[in-house]
Design a protein around this motif. Structure first.
Motif, PDB file in Angstrom:
ATOM      1  N   ALA A 164      54.133  38.782  36.084  1.00 46.15           N
ATOM      2  CA  ALA A 164      53.099  38.941  37.107  1.00 46.15           C
ATOM      3  C   ALA A 164      52.399  40.293  36.975  1.00 46.15           C
ATOM      4  N   GLU A 165      53.181  41.330  36.672  1.00 47.32           N
ATOM      5  CA  GLU A 165      52.599  42.658  36.503  1.00 47.32           C
ATOM      6  C   GLU A 165      51.633  42.681  35.318  1.00 47.32           C
ATOM      7  N   ASN A 166      52.045  42.063  34.213  1.00 47.33           N
ATOM      8  CA  ASN A 166      51.179  42.024  33.033  1.00 47.33           C
ATOM      9  C   ASN A 166      49.870  41.309  33.337  1.00 47.33           C
ATOM     10  N   LEU A 167      49.968  40.170  34.033  1.00 49.33           N
ATOM     11  CA  LEU A 167      48.760  39.410  34.357  1.00 49.33           C
ATOM     12  C   LEU A 167      47.843  40.207  35.273  1.00 49.33           C
ATOM     13  N   TRP A 168      48.423  40.883  36.264  1.00 50.08           N
ATOM     14  CA  TRP A 168      47.615  41.697  37.175  1.00 50.08           C
ATOM     15  C   TRP A 168      46.904  42.813  36.416  1.00 50.08           C
ATOM     16  N   ARG A 169      47.604  43.453  35.530  1.00 45.38           N
ATOM     17  CA  ARG A 169      47.017  44.586  34.806  1.00 45.38           C
ATOM     18  C   ARG A 169      45.940  44.143  33.830  1.00 45.38           C
ATOM     19  N   THR A 170      46.005  42.920  33.330  1.00 43.54           N
ATOM     20  CA  THR A 170      44.928  42.436  32.470  1.00 43.54           C
ATOM     21  C   THR A 170      43.661  42.167  33.276  1.00 43.54           C
ATOM     22  N   ARG A 171      43.833  41.902  34.565  1.00 41.34           N
ATOM     23  CA  ARG A 171      42.666  41.623  35.425  1.00 41.34           C
ATOM     24  C   ARG A 171      42.133  42.889  36.080  1.00 41.34           C
ATOM     25  N   GLN A 172      43.013  43.856  36.324  1.00 42.21           N
ATOM     26  CA  GLN A 172      42.628  45.070  37.044  1.00 42.21           C
ATOM     27  C   GLN A 172      42.849  46.291  36.142  1.00 42.21           C
ATOM     28  N   ARG A 173      41.834  46.635  35.397  1.00 41.05           N
ATOM     29  CA  ARG A 173      41.944  47.750  34.454  1.00 41.05           C
ATOM     30  C   ARG A 173      41.372  49.052  35.007  1.00 41.05           C
ATOM     31  N   ASP A 174      40.590  48.957  36.066  1.00 39.87           N
ATOM     32  CA  ASP A 174      39.950  50.133  36.659  1.00 39.87           C
ATOM     33  C   ASP A 174      40.688  50.490  37.947  1.00 39.87           C
ATOM     34  N   PRO A 175      41.399  51.632  37.989  1.00 39.91           N
ATOM     35  CA  PRO A 175      42.159  52.003  39.196  1.00 39.91           C
ATOM     36  C   PRO A 175      41.294  52.073  40.445  1.00 39.91           C
ATOM     37  N   ALA A 176      40.071  52.557  40.299  1.00 35.67           N
ATOM     38  CA  ALA A 176      39.194  52.659  41.467  1.00 35.67           C
ATOM     39  C   ALA A 176      38.834  51.273  41.999  1.00 35.67           C
ATOM     40  N   ALA A 177      38.536  50.349  41.086  1.00 32.70           N
ATOM     41  CA  ALA A 177      38.198  48.990  41.500  1.00 32.70           C
ATOM     42  C   ALA A 177      39.410  48.305  42.117  1.00 32.70           C
ATOM     43  N   GLU A 178      40.582  48.573  41.567  1.00 35.16           N
ATOM     44  CA  GLU A 178      41.799  47.988  42.129  1.00 35.16           C
ATOM     45  C   GLU A 178      42.041  48.519  43.549  1.00 35.16           C
ATOM     46  N   GLY A 179      41.859  49.819  43.720  1.00 32.85           N
ATOM     47  CA  GLY A 179      42.040  50.404  45.037  1.00 32.85           C
ATOM     48  C   GLY A 179      41.091  49.814  46.061  1.00 32.85           C
ATOM     49  N   GLU A 180      39.847  49.581  45.643  1.00 32.67           N
ATOM     50  CA  GLU A 180      38.867  48.993  46.549  1.00 32.67           C
ATOM     51  C   GLU A 180      39.238  47.549  46.895  1.00 32.67           C
ATOM     52  N   LEU A 181      39.735  46.797  45.899  1.00 30.15           N
ATOM     53  CA  LEU A 181      40.153  45.425  46.154  1.00 30.15           C
ATOM     54  C   LEU A 181      41.316  45.386  47.143  1.00 30.15           C
ATOM     55  N   ARG A 182      42.265  46.282  46.974  1.00 34.49           N
ATOM     56  CA  ARG A 182      43.400  46.340  47.898  1.00 34.49           C
ATOM     57  C   ARG A 182      42.937  46.712  49.313  1.00 34.49           C
ATOM     58  N   ARG A 183      41.993  47.644  49.401  1.00 29.96           N
ATOM     59  CA  ARG A 183      41.486  48.052  50.709  1.00 29.96           C
ATOM     60  C   ARG A 183      40.805  46.879  51.403  1.00 29.96           C
ATOM     61  N   GLN A 184      39.987  46.136  50.649  1.00 29.93           N
ATOM     62  CA  GLN A 184      39.284  44.998  51.226  1.00 29.93           C
ATOM     63  C   GLN A 184      40.264  43.908  51.680  1.00 29.93           C
ATOM     64  N   ALA A 185      41.307  43.675  50.883  1.00 37.07           N
ATOM     65  CA  ALA A 185      42.294  42.655  51.248  1.00 37.07           C
ATOM     66  C   ALA A 185      43.034  43.044  52.528  1.00 37.07           C
ATOM     67  N   GLN A 186      43.400  44.328  52.624  1.00 33.10           N
ATOM     68  CA  GLN A 186      44.087  44.778  53.835  1.00 33.10           C
ATOM     69  C   GLN A 186      43.159  44.698  55.050  1.00 33.10           C
ATOM     70  N   GLU A 187      41.911  45.044  54.854  1.00 35.71           N
ATOM     71  CA  GLU A 187      40.941  44.960  55.945  1.00 35.71           C
ATOM     72  C   GLU A 187      40.761  43.510  56.400  1.00 35.71           C
TER      73      GLU A 187
END
Length: 245
Positions: A164-187
């Motif tokens: 699961a970690e490998n699959l996530w990292r292949t989709r989320q390569r930009d830390p800033a974009a990942e952080g924004e996605l996590r923020r939006q999901a929590q919101e």
């Protein structure tokens, strides 16, 4: 009549000849190709091209692509270091170290977790590591179904987490974009707290520390195994040893 599959690669010996190719060279190239292009990218033609060889030359050493996959899996598993000193450590510490090494290797070879879960792991390196884990837990006090279930819980946790970690990292390569996605999901959850109160407060979608999450999850699995070791000892099983904390 349907053609039967040739015997598994583990049941046949490497041809006794010394030409330019060898099983070792083929396997090294296969691992590199899998790392670069994944399982779907592994074909006998591409492998032969990487070796600067004819495709038919490969079949002097292996019967099929399936043989190559099995050999590559065992070669990658060999990178999970077996430290002889771990046998003298408390069983929990030894297993935690071993499983952490396994995750590290599966991160290095993203194709490995899925293949380990779906291939017959009969290669010498895979069997040596299975023997080590089984023997460690048996000495700690498990046998029979408790033993096989404990090994399965550990194995599938590490394989599943790494996959699961490998699959996530292949989709989320930009830390800033990942952080924004996590923020939006929590919101999104926060705005629906009345419907999903526990998720909104405790899902922790902003947590991106894979290492800490892996360690905590592994501790949880080991806690469960320890319960079974104590139960086995009370029931007069094979007997828990002093290595159990």
């Amino acid at each position: 009549m349907p053609r039967s599959r040739p015997p598994a690669v583990w049941f046949t010996d490497e041809p006794d000849r010394k030409p330019r190719l060898s099983r070792e060279r083929i396997v090294r190239a296969a691992v590199a190709l899998l790392d670069a292009e994944g399982v779907e990218g592994l074909s006998m033609r591409r492998l032969a091209s990487r070796l600067d060889s004819g495709t038919m030359s490969l079949y002097e050493y292996v019967s099929s692509r399936e043989d190559v996959v099995d050999l590559a899996v065992d070669a990658a598993v060999a990178e999970i270091e077996l430290d002889g000193g771990d046998e003298d450590r408390p069983w929990r510490e030894a297993l935690a170290r071993h499983m952490t090494r396994g995750r590290r290797v599966m991160r290095r070879h993203p194709w490995l977790p899925a293949l380990m879960a779906t291939r017959p792991l009969l290669g010498p390196h895979a069997l040596a590591r299975s023997e080590w884990v089984y023997a460690l837990l048996h000495r700690a006090g498990l046998d029979g179904r408790r033993l096989t279930t404990a090994v399965g819980a550990l194995t599938y946790y590490v394989q599943g987490y790494a996959g699961a970690e490998n699959l996530w990292r292949t989709r989320q390569r930009d830390p800033a974009a990942e952080g924004e996605l996590r923020r939006q999901a929590q919101e999104y959850l926060d705005h629906r707290e009345e419907r999903y109160p526990t998720l909104a407060r405790h899902a922790g979608l902003g947590d991106d520390d894979f290492d800490a999450s892996f360690r905590l999850g592994l501790e949880t699995v080991l806690d469960g195994i320890e319960v079974h070791i104590r139960a086995s000892s009370r029931q007069g099983g094979s007997g828990a040893t002093s290595s159990a904390p």
